[in-house]
Design an enzyme around this catalytic site. Structure first.
Site, mmCIF file in Angstrom:
data_model
loop_
_atom_site.group_PDB
_atom_site.id
_atom_site.type_symbol
_atom_site.label_atom_id
_atom_site.label_comp_id
_atom_site.label_asym_id
_atom_site.label_seq_id
_atom_site.Cartn_x
_atom_site.Cartn_y
_atom_site.Cartn_z
ATOM 1 N N GLU A 135 0.793 -1.225 0.000
ATOM 2 C CA GLU A 135 0.000 0.000 0.000
ATOM 3 C C GLU A 135 0.831 1.283 0.000
ATOM 4 O O GLU A 135 0.420 2.282 -0.588
ATOM 5 C CB GLU A 135 -1.040 0.022 1.112
ATOM 6 N N SER A 186 -8.540 5.588 8.144
ATOM 7 C CA SER A 186 -9.172 5.143 9.388
ATOM 8 C C SER A 186 -8.198 5.410 10.534
ATOM 9 O O SER A 186 -8.557 5.962 11.564
ATOM 10 C CB SER A 186 -9.474 3.651 9.334
ATOM 11 N N SER A 189 -0.821 7.010 9.101
ATOM 12 C CA SER A 189 0.570 6.610 8.905
ATOM 13 C C SER A 189 1.392 7.813 8.486
ATOM 14 O O SER A 189 0.921 8.650 7.716
ATOM 15 C CB SER A 189 0.684 5.545 7.798
ATOM 16 N N ARG A 201 8.368 4.256 6.754
ATOM 17 C CA ARG A 201 7.243 4.603 7.628
ATOM 18 C C ARG A 201 7.833 4.897 8.991
ATOM 19 O O ARG A 201 8.445 4.034 9.609
ATOM 20 C CB ARG A 201 6.241 3.446 7.715
#
Ligand code: ADP
Length: 367
Positions: A135, A186, A189, A201
């Site tokens: 993703e 939701s 990140s 990340r």
């Protein structure tokens, strides 16, 4: 010829915790030969997707985001942007099946957790194989593509605290590195991006768009994101929060904290001038919605700023569907990033805010 391109239809799909984002490439350069040999199902699906902007009860096409004249793998076409709640996946698959989707032997590129969760349903219901992509890789590829295609993709908010003269201003993002991505779905990140392929990340928080919607529904009885945002737009969080001036009677000058700064979210009821029952009765659903929005947004802004400091990065790109139809949150982030960094950091925003994962997925399609 087009022999090395994967067969149509081309989709990219990002199945998130709340929303499924679907990007569809509509070819606009179909030759007569190709049209003659095209199977009817394929033509019907193209017509169905491009002639409608609502699909079933909960699917929507964001027509204002449509991108015309894009070139992908040598084909010219239009990108269409469609979303529906991930909880509706079973109904969506039934709809796709009723349109004959199962007759086409297709691979769909998918990312997000739902690419794993629903893999078997796709195969069983519509004979579709999911080609899965990461993703964050997809997010970055989609962002690079959209920014290259659309000259007004990236923007910032000028005068974010002044309702009369605040405005969206186009930002030239052609020389972007390094920058921070704060993806507010939701959950949240945070990615630090150093080059087209080098990123990590670095942080995240579970207090995200889903938290805003969940708490807002619990506190106000509202049922949709649109309703929650509408309520927040009509509300005043200072009737719910405890501000610096409620504690100091004004600014806390020594440490540069202005009186109208929220000192403690949702705690305007605990002490103060009025007794708490009297004060509570003055609070409306609108005020509660606004306080929820401000609480979640400011928390994300503060995490974003700490990440930016730690990585020595001064441009922060906010994206994700939490920002959809949500100028209050964008302006608050714009103001907070600028104010607390003393003007050294900039909050940037993107027109296709929640669709980059799905776009990037479509671009990675090989067969
Ligand atoms: P995810 O991939 O986790 O589903 P998104 O980037 O799609 O993340 O963002 C989901 C968030 O977007 C929701 O938590 C909510 O705050 C917000 N949102 C915006 N529009 C809608 C909508 N129509 N339905 C549900 N949530 C929405």
């Amino acid at each position: 010829g087009f022999t090395d391109a994967p067969s149509m239809p081309w989709f990219g799909m990002d199945i998130g915790g709340s929303l499924c984002k679907l990007v569809y490439f509509e070819p606009k350069d179909i030759t007569k030969d190709e049209a003659d040999s095209e199977v009817e199902t394929l033509r019907n699906i193209r017509r169905y997707l491009t002639k409608n902007s609502a699909y079933g009860k909960t699917g929507h096409r964001d027509t204002h985001l449509q991108m015309d004249d894009v070139y992908i793998r040598g084909r010219r076409g239009t990108l269409h942007f469609i979303r529906f709640p991930s909880s509706e996946m079973v109904n969506f698959l039934a709809l796709a099946k009723s349109k004959g989707m199962a007759n086409l032997v297709t691979t769909v590129c998918a990312t997000g957790g739902g690419a794993f969760k629903f893999e078997e349903d796709f195969r069983r219901e519509v004979n579709m194989k999911l080609e899965k992509f990461d993703e964050f890789d997809s997010l970055l590829k989609g962002l690079q593509f959209a920014d290259a295609q659309n000259p007004s993709e990236c923007y910032y908010w000028a005068n974010p605290t002044d309702d009369a003269c605040c405005s969206k201003v186009k930002y030239d993002f052609s020389n972007p590195y390094p920058f921070l991505i704060v993806n507010i779905g939701s959950g949240v990140s945070v990615l630090a991006v150093y080059s087209a392929t080098d990123y990590k990340r670095i942080s995240g928080t579970s207090l995200g768009g889903g938290t805003f919607l969940g708490l807002c529904c619990l506190l106000t009885g509202c049922n949709t994101f649109e309703e929650a945002i509408q309520l927040a737009a009509e509300g005043d969080n200072t009737r719910v929060d405890k501000l610096v001036r409620d504690i100091y009677g004004g600014d806390y000058e020594r440490f540069g904290l202005p009186g109208d700064l929220v000192a403690s979210s949702f705690s305007g009821f605990s002490f103060g001038q009025m007794n708490s029952r009297e004060k509570r009765s003055k609070v409306s659903r609108q005020d509660l919605a606004r306080a929820t929005l401000v609480t979640i947004t400011n928390n994300i802004g503060s995490i974003a700023r700490m990440c930016a400091i730690q990585e020595k990065i001064d441009r922060v790109v906010f994206m994700g569907n939490f920002l959809r139809v949500n100028p209050i949150a964008m302006k608050l982030l714009a103001y907070a990033m600028n104010y607390w960094s003393k003007g050294t950091m900039k909050a940037l925003f993107l027109e296709h805010e929640g669709y980059f994962g799905a776009i990037g997925c479509l671009l990675q399609f090989h067969e």
